[in-house]
Write an enzyme that holds these catalytic residues in place. Structure first.
Site, PDB file in Angstrom:
ATOM      1  N   ASP A  51      76.594  32.356  98.784  1.00 44.15           N
ATOM      2  CA  ASP A  51      75.846  33.039  97.739  1.00 44.15           C
ATOM      3  C   ASP A  51      74.454  33.379  98.270  1.00 44.15           C
ATOM      4  O   ASP A  51      73.766  32.497  98.808  1.00 44.15           O
ATOM      5  CB  ASP A  51      75.724  32.109  96.528  1.00 44.15           C
ATOM      6  N   ASP A  52      74.059  34.640  98.173  1.00 40.36           N
ATOM      7  CA  ASP A  52      72.681  35.048  98.485  1.00 40.36           C
ATOM      8  C   ASP A  52      72.282  34.808  99.939  1.00 40.36           C
ATOM      9  O   ASP A  52      71.130  34.507 100.225  1.00 40.36           O
ATOM     10  CB  ASP A  52      71.667  34.313  97.595  1.00 40.36           C
ATOM     11  N   CYS A  81      75.461  38.996  92.150  1.00 39.69           N
ATOM     12  CA  CYS A  81      76.619  38.120  92.328  1.00 39.69           C
ATOM     13  C   CYS A  81      77.901  38.633  91.691  1.00 39.69           C
ATOM     14  O   CYS A  81      78.909  38.844  92.369  1.00 39.69           O
ATOM     15  CB  CYS A  81      76.301  36.733  91.762  1.00 39.69           C
ATOM     16  N   ASP A 260      78.132  37.074  99.199  1.00 40.46           N
ATOM     17  CA  ASP A 260      78.322  38.060  98.132  1.00 40.46           C
ATOM     18  C   ASP A 260      77.211  39.097  98.079  1.00 40.46           C
ATOM     19  O   ASP A 260      77.433  40.247  97.720  1.00 40.46           O
ATOM     20  CB  ASP A 260      78.485  37.384  96.765  1.00 40.46           C
ATOM     21  N   ASN A 261      76.007  38.701  98.426  1.00 37.34           N
ATOM     22  CA  ASN A 261      74.876  39.636  98.455  1.00 37.34           C
ATOM     23  C   ASN A 261      73.752  39.023  99.260  1.00 37.34           C
ATOM     24  O   ASN A 261      73.800  37.841  99.622  1.00 37.34           O
ATOM     25  CB  ASN A 261      74.378  39.971  97.036  1.00 37.34           C
TER      26      ASN A 261
END
Length: 486
Positions: A51-52, A81, A260-261
């Site tokens: 995540d992130d 997300c 995801d990003n």
């Protein structure tokens, strides 16, 4: 984080990996015994999704030391997300899966998502195929477990083994859905720490430069904490790889690591968040090892997270053309069997901004419509932070063209070859013909579906586009067209 496992041996899926901020997916082939598994040539697949995790943090250094085969950076379809994870699962752009933000109203794990999109995800296709077991652990979608959408009792289509975090990311005091039953965890580190157990647009201009000393100190602390969290991610990857080695499965398993990003920590004087159109929020790492992937490979081709679903289906022997996925399989690229001349030269990035109907009491001068505001009244998002971009990577250009859905129809254009940090918006100096072509391409991509999302772009070789048209100063004898963007 979440863990996806798709496995070819019948007993490989056992106790859950419970991990934070990532998704682990495992796929294993359905076999009655080990001998039958060895006769089946299809590979296992492990997808580790953080995540992130942006590229610039450099958090893959120790992971890279494990002689990963294919290493590139990829672009996300949306820098948030839930829309990004939905794109990974469905292989579709947000305008096709209709998840626009992290709220239930934004279709994040809503009943509409469950009915229309979950049956069209790559794990659902694999389960229908009948040859793979599927395992999930970690963060799914931000609103998963919301009682208005079935609660933790809802297990999405396609999963044989399900260990999902309720709602958004937490390290302690969280609830897991264990195959549809709630399992609550407290705050004991050894038992409950989730990662171990599983010029710009006005919004940018409003940031305060230079940043205050207190803001810089806050960012320094946040950066250090992110690195500490990555230590547990690194431990998890090591455990997964070693387990595969012990079982003799590593040589027949694809291990995929990505995010995801992206994330920003102070760039353009913005505090900490994602949601912006710039490289630090839309570009993430991708590392893959597996059968027939030579070590130390990289590729200049443009890969996006909408390509993960088609690639996993391709590995599993599923005909991607039977789906409505927007992405492409990059398996031929990794195994050196693909034709790079037929690969796409652009992708779509889209985001729908969020804002409050009321003004923040501490930042009344900003008025309503903003959100994610920090104590110094620097806000990370707003209703009119809604944009769509064409991100182009081709021999003739490394370009980003973006349009905002606001009263100005604000346009940002960056030549990343000359300006890799996206400091200078060249929308006013670029040739009008380029703007028109990019505008038309953007409109096409915003309405594309399936195969139409993979048609040649503005800078594709078929178009024989003259890169000198990037700037009107390079063609002084040419009469400029005075048309406005539609």
């Amino acid at each position: 984080m979440a863990l996806f496992v798709f496995n070819s041996a019948s007993k490989m899926v056992s106790s859950p990996f419970v991990i934070l901020h990532f998704m682990l997916i495992c796929v294993t082939l359905h076999c009655n015994n080990l001998a039958e598994a060895k006769m089946n040539p299809r590979a296992n697949i492990v997808l580790i999704l953080t995540d992130d995790l942006d590229v610039s943090i450099g958090g893959m250094v120790s992971i890279l030391s494990r002689k990963i085969g294919f290493v590139v950076s990829v672009f996300v379809a949306s820098p948030l997300c839930c829309p990004s994870r939905a794109s990974i699962l469905t292989g579709k752009y947000p305008h096709n899966h209709h998840v626009v933000n992290n709220t239930l109203e934004g279709n994040c794990s809503s009943t509409a998502w469950q009915k229309t999109q979950e049956p069209e995800t790559f794990p659902a296709f694999l389960q229908k195929q009948g040859t793979y077991q599927t395992f999930f652990a970690g963060k799914y979608l931000n609103e998963y477990g919301n009682k208005k959408a079935g609660g933790v009792e809802h297990v999405p289509s396609g999963w044989d083994h399900w260990f999902a975090l309720e709602r958004n990311s937490k390290y302690y005091n969280y609830t897991l859905s264990v195959n549809g039953r709630a399992q609550r965890h407290g705050q004991n580190y050894s038992e409950d720490y989730l990662t171990d157990v599983l010029d710009k647009h006005w919004l940018i201009r409003q940031a305060k430069t230079p940043m205050t000393n207190s803001s810089v100190e806050f960012l320094d602390k946040a950066y250090r904490k992110r690195w500490r969290t990555l230590l547990s991610v690194d431990d998890l990857v090591e455990k997964v790889v070693r387990k595969l080695e012990v079982r003799g499965e590593l040589s027949n398993t694809y291990v995929i690591f990505t995010s995801d990003n992206g994330y920003h920590t102070g760039q353009f004087s913005l505090p900490v968040d994602k949601r912006q159109l710039y490289e630090f929020d839309i570009r993430v790492p991708l590392l893959v090892r597996g059968p027939n992937i030579k070590p130390n490979q990289t590729s200049p081709l443009l890969i996006a997270n909408v390509d993960l679903g088609p690639t996993i289906l391709d590995i599993a022997g599923y005909n991607v053309n039977e789906t409505q996925m927007d992405g492409m399989s990059f398996l031929p690229i990794m195994t050196s069997k693909g034709n790079s001349s037929t690969w796409r030269s652009d992708i779509l990035v889209e985001y729908e901004g969020e804002g409050s109907n009321t003004s923040d009491p501490a930042c009344l001068l900003l008025g309503p419509g903003v959100s994610e505001c920090f104590p110094d009244c620097v806000c990370e998002d707003s209703y009119n932070n809604t944009y769509a971009c064409v991100r182009t990577v081709a021999q003739a250009a490394n370009l980003q063209y973006c349009e905002f859905d606001d009263n100005e129809v604000f346009v940002e254009v960056y030549n990343l070859t000359a300006d890799p940090f996206q400091l200078t918006n060249i929308a006013k100096s670029i040739d009008q013909e380029v703007l028109e072509k990019m505008n038309h391409r953007l409109m096409m991509l915003q309405s594309c579906s399936g195969q139409s999302c993979r048609t040649p772009g503005v800078y594709d070789s078929q178009f024989r586009f003259d890169p000198r048209l990037m700037f009107s100063s390079l063609v002084p004898h040419r009469t400029k067209r005075r048309q406005t963007l539609k």
